[in-house]
Design an enzyme around this catalytic site. Structure first.
Site, short mmCIF file in Angstrom:
data_model
loop_
_atom_site.label_atom_id
_atom_site.label_comp_id
_atom_site.label_asym_id
_atom_site.label_seq_id
_atom_site.Cartn_x
_atom_site.Cartn_y
_atom_site.Cartn_z
N SER A 7 0.84 -1.20 0.00
CA SER A 7 0.00 0.00 0.00
C SER A 7 0.87 1.24 0.00
O SER A 7 1.71 1.42 0.90
CB SER A 7 -0.89 0.01 1.23
N HIS A 32 -1.22 -1.21 -4.29
CA HIS A 32 -2.49 -0.94 -3.60
C HIS A 32 -2.59 0.56 -3.32
O HIS A 32 -1.73 1.15 -2.68
CB HIS A 32 -2.53 -1.74 -2.30
N ASP A 34 -4.80 3.49 -1.74
CA ASP A 34 -5.86 3.76 -0.77
C ASP A 34 -6.44 5.15 -0.99
O ASP A 34 -5.75 6.15 -0.83
CB ASP A 34 -5.30 3.66 0.65
N MET A 36 -9.08 7.80 0.31
CA MET A 36 -9.90 8.14 1.49
C MET A 36 -10.46 9.54 1.32
O MET A 36 -9.75 10.44 0.86
CB MET A 36 -9.04 8.09 2.76
N MET A 67 -12.18 4.06 -0.17
CA MET A 67 -12.79 4.21 1.16
C MET A 67 -13.51 5.55 1.14
O MET A 67 -13.09 6.51 1.78
CB MET A 67 -11.71 4.14 2.25
N MET A 136 -11.33 -6.51 5.43
CA MET A 136 -10.50 -5.59 6.21
C MET A 136 -10.12 -6.28 7.53
O MET A 136 -10.98 -6.78 8.25
CB MET A 136 -11.27 -4.31 6.52
N GLY A 141 -8.76 3.49 7.55
CA GLY A 141 -8.52 4.91 7.81
C GLY A 141 -7.07 5.25 8.06
O GLY A 141 -6.64 6.37 7.78
N ASP A 174 -6.41 -6.73 4.22
CA ASP A 174 -5.82 -5.40 4.29
C ASP A 174 -5.85 -4.90 5.72
O ASP A 174 -6.92 -4.71 6.29
CB ASP A 174 -6.62 -4.47 3.35
N GLY A 175 -4.65 -4.66 6.26
CA GLY A 175 -4.53 -4.06 7.58
C GLY A 175 -3.75 -4.92 8.55
O GLY A 175 -4.15 -6.05 8.83
N GLY A 196 1.21 -2.15 4.07
CA GLY A 196 1.73 -0.79 3.94
C GLY A 196 2.99 -0.62 4.75
O GLY A 196 4.10 -0.69 4.23
#
Ligand code: DX5
Ligand code: ZN
Length: 214
Positions: A7, A32, A34, A36, A67, A136, A141, A174-175, A196
């Protein structure tokens, strides 16, 4: 076949093209991205003009994670900007089936993301149509959050459903994915691993990508 999707949220935003080059060299399959909007999630990151500029610098697969509220108003712009995969959150839409069809008609692969508190049943009527389900493993966020272990069961139930019914779709997570959590999610049945901080924060990016791929 496991794919790694670093990410760029954890990359240096002043040097994005270079930062994408580094993960491509390290052998990552996807980039990836992201997106937001400051409403669906607290932060604001980047929009389609940035993707359009990056597209000129990279041939990598752009895995765009929206997102945002009202993703249906954004998908044309991201497809035209050069996204390869567009994933939206099920919590952000009323007409998910229509949006999946629209993304595919734009020539992109369609993904649907579920927040940790959103049950798998929300995917049930979409399984035949989507190319990817994104589970997720943190609340979206921010980068650098801690992996939520109870998501492992969600991933394995989804993998089981996919195999049992012969659906053709990737399961992305993811995360909080790093060298310690990657084996757990792979074992549970995820095959696209976003990371990430564990990639961009590593002294050796190539080793980090390899450790996550396993
Ligand atoms: C979280 C984003 C993630 C984030 C992951 O809201 O969707 O893609 O960059 O970061 P790490 O791998 O550091 O948890
Ligand atoms: Zn993401």
């Amino acid at each position: 076949m496991i794919k790694v999707a670093p990410s760029i949220l954890s990359a240096d935003f002043a040097r994005l093209a270079e930062e994408i080059g580094r993960i491509e060299e390290a052998g990552a399959e996807y980039v990836h991205i992201d997106v937001m909007d400051g409403t669906f999630v607290p932060n604001i990151t980047l929009g389609s003009p940035v993707v359009q500029s990056l597209r000129k610098c990279s041939k990598a697969v752009f895995d765009v994670h929206l997102m945002v509220e009202h993703p249906e108003t954004q998908v044309i712009a991201f497809a035209e900007a050069g996204a390869d995969i567009i994933t939206f959150h099920i919590e952000a839409v009323r007409h998910a089936h229509r949006l999946v069809q629209q993304i595919k008609s734009l020539g992109c692969k369609a993904g649907v993301a579920l927040n940790p508190a959103t049950p798998l049943v929300m995917l049930e009527e979409l399984m035949e149509d989507i190319d990817m389900a994104l589970i997720m493993t943190v609340n979206p966020g921010f980068g650098g959050q801690k992996f939520i272990p109870s998501m492992l069961e969600k991933i394995s139930i989804l993998r089981h459903t996919v195999e049992e019914n012969g659906f053709i779709l990737d399961i992305e997570v993811d995360g909080g994915i790093n060298a310690e959590t990657a084996p757990l999610v792979r074992e549970a049945g995820a095959n696209v691993l976003v990371a990430g901080s564990a990639v961009y924060g590593a002294p050796d990016i190539k080793a980090a990508v390899q450790a996550i791929r396993g």
